[in-house]
Write a protein that holds these residues in place. Structure first.
Motif, PDB file in Angstrom:
ATOM      1  N   LEU A 239    -107.413 -83.815  35.889  1.00  0.00           N
ATOM      2  CA  LEU A 239    -106.707 -85.042  35.463  1.00  0.00           C
ATOM      3  C   LEU A 239    -105.820 -85.524  36.670  1.00  0.00           C
ATOM      4  N   PRO A 240    -105.807 -86.918  36.935  1.00  0.00           N
ATOM      5  CA  PRO A 240    -105.160 -87.453  37.978  1.00  0.00           C
ATOM      6  C   PRO A 240    -103.462 -87.440  37.590  1.00  0.00           C
ATOM      7  N   VAL A 241    -102.718 -87.045  38.698  1.00  0.00           N
ATOM      8  CA  VAL A 241    -101.304 -86.948  38.242  1.00  0.00           C
ATOM      9  C   VAL A 241    -100.440 -88.434  37.812  1.00  0.00           C
ATOM     10  N   LEU A 242    -101.261 -89.355  38.223  1.00  0.00           N
ATOM     11  CA  LEU A 242    -100.676 -90.555  37.580  1.00  0.00           C
ATOM     12  C   LEU A 242    -100.847 -90.796  36.158  1.00  0.00           C
ATOM     13  N   VAL A 243    -101.939 -90.365  35.901  1.00  0.00           N
ATOM     14  CA  VAL A 243    -102.444 -90.171  34.337  1.00  0.00           C
ATOM     15  C   VAL A 243    -101.634 -89.216  33.458  1.00  0.00           C
ATOM     16  N   VAL A 244    -101.378 -87.819  34.073  1.00  0.00           N
ATOM     17  CA  VAL A 244    -100.556 -87.115  33.605  1.00  0.00           C
ATOM     18  C   VAL A 244     -99.086 -87.840  33.436  1.00  0.00           C
ATOM     19  N   ALA A 245     -98.613 -88.493  34.294  1.00  0.00           N
ATOM     20  CA  ALA A 245     -97.209 -88.834  34.493  1.00  0.00           C
ATOM     21  C   ALA A 245     -97.351 -90.143  33.188  1.00  0.00           C
ATOM     22  N   VAL A 246     -98.031 -90.918  33.027  1.00  0.00           N
ATOM     23  CA  VAL A 246     -98.285 -91.904  32.143  1.00  0.00           C
ATOM     24  C   VAL A 246     -98.310 -91.318  30.882  1.00  0.00           C
ATOM     25  N   VAL A 247     -99.158 -90.496  30.705  1.00  0.00           N
ATOM     26  CA  VAL A 247     -99.147 -89.856  29.182  1.00  0.00           C
ATOM     27  C   VAL A 247     -97.820 -89.106  28.939  1.00  0.00           C
ATOM     28  N   LEU A 248     -97.095 -88.432  29.779  1.00  0.00           N
ATOM     29  CA  LEU A 248     -95.867 -87.888  29.468  1.00  0.00           C
ATOM     30  C   LEU A 248     -94.867 -88.595  29.210  1.00  0.00           C
TER      31      LEU A 248
END
Length: 339
Positions: A239-248
């Motif tokens: 999972l890309p860091v950006l996706v994780v940051a967006v979800v969080l």
């Protein structure tokens, strides 16, 4: 006798003979024949026009223009026009002709058109602009992918595109090694002049750093390279860091939003309860005041009744005490009237 051949083509060309025979009692009495040579010409088709760029020496270029018809019986006369001006023409025993035109890079030099004529019909090609723009940057590379049943990346499509260039030449590299048209895990699809596409099957062999280079197809002495992109199966399925940051971030935002809503709801209910308590208190006070008024009225009424009763009792008592005196005065008055 008449012989008719419909929809003739050049295949019907040749020598034709007519034979007449007179028969009598199964014996040939007279035979006559004649022969004629017939040539059928195919009408020339609409020609296609294209050109390539030739580099003759440093900073000196020319355009090699090709005119070609797919049908038509030779000889065919091809003529090349720039706008309305005739550039040159040639008559050949083929259905294709080439012309050489001087060229200056990055400069608009007019519009070209071919004319094809084989004596029976004249056809014209489409117009094409005579302009060649050299390749210029930046060169952008991006990708998209296909997902399998287990949501793992199974295939990749890498795209390479230069900012400008009329006749670009694309080349793909894996770990700085040139990739040819086809390999065990990749396939190159060129879509000139727009872009080039590299198809990949994801696996151990395809892991590495990819980049593309773009140069002019007529002069590959210099090229422009894209930035490198490392790809492997683990990186693609992470999972890309950006996706994780967006979800969080979305989760935290929802928690804060729900908390604010609960707090606002609690404050609203508290205000409602305070309003209800104040209204109840006011109603109780009003009822208490009403009870006080009615009791005072009742007490006043009782006082009035008591006063009235006391006065009547007093008046009654006074009248009973004075009754003999009144009777005496009455008799005295009657005596005076008699005398």
């Amino acid at each position: 006798m008449i012989c008719v051949i419909l929809r003739t083509t050049s295949k019907d060309s040749g020598s034709y003979m007519c034979v007449a025979t007179n028969h009598f009692n199964k014996t040939n009495i007279f035979t006559s024949s004649s022969e004629v040579m017939i040539t059928v010409k195919d009408v020339v088709s609409t020609p296609d026009i294209s050109f390539t760029v030739l580099k003759e020496y440093s900073h000196n270029y020319s355009a090699e223009v090709t005119c070609q018809s797919t049908k038509g019986t030779p000889p065919v006369t091809f003529s090349l026009y720039n706008r309305t001006e005739l550039v040159t023409n040639i008559t050949i025993e083929e259905r294709i002709a080439t012309f050489k035109v001087p060229l200056v890079l990055d400069q608009y030099l007019g519009r070209l058109r071919c004319q094809a004529n084989n004596g029976d019909q004249i056809e014209f090609s489409q117009w094409i602009p005579l302009e060649v723009v050299p390749v210029g940057g930046p060169v952008i590379m991006h990708y998209d992918y296909d997902v399998g049943e287990n949501y793992a990346v199974s295939g990749l499509r890498l795209y390479c595109k230069a900012a400008k260039g009329s006749l670009p030449l694309y080349q793909w590299f894996l770990n700085k090694t040139l990739l040819h048209d086809r390999g065990s895990f990749y396939y190159v699809v060129n879509q000139p002049p727009g872009q080039s596409m590299l198809l990949l099957s994801v696996g151990r062999s395809s892991a590495g750093t990819y980049h593309c280079e773009v140069s002019d197809s007529f002069d590959n002495t210099s090229s422009i390279s894209s930035s490198g992109l490392y790809l492997d199966e683990e990186v693609l399925n992470r999972l890309p860091v950006l996706v994780v940051a967006v979800v969080l971030g979305c989760f935290i935002f929802l928690v804060v939003l729900v908390s604010i809503c609960c707090l606002v709801g609690a404050m609203f209910r508290q205000r409602q309860n305070e309003g209800k308590s104040l209204l109840s208190l006011e109603m109780n006070v009003a009822a208490y005041e009403g009870e006080l008024d009615s009791s005072e009225y009742d007490e006043n009424a009782d006082l009035v009744e008591t006063t009235r009763g006391d006065a009547f009792h007093l008046a009654s008592e006074t009248s009973v005490d004075e009754w003999p005196k009144i009777e005496k005065e009455k008799n005295t008055l009657q005596d005076e009237r008699t005398s």
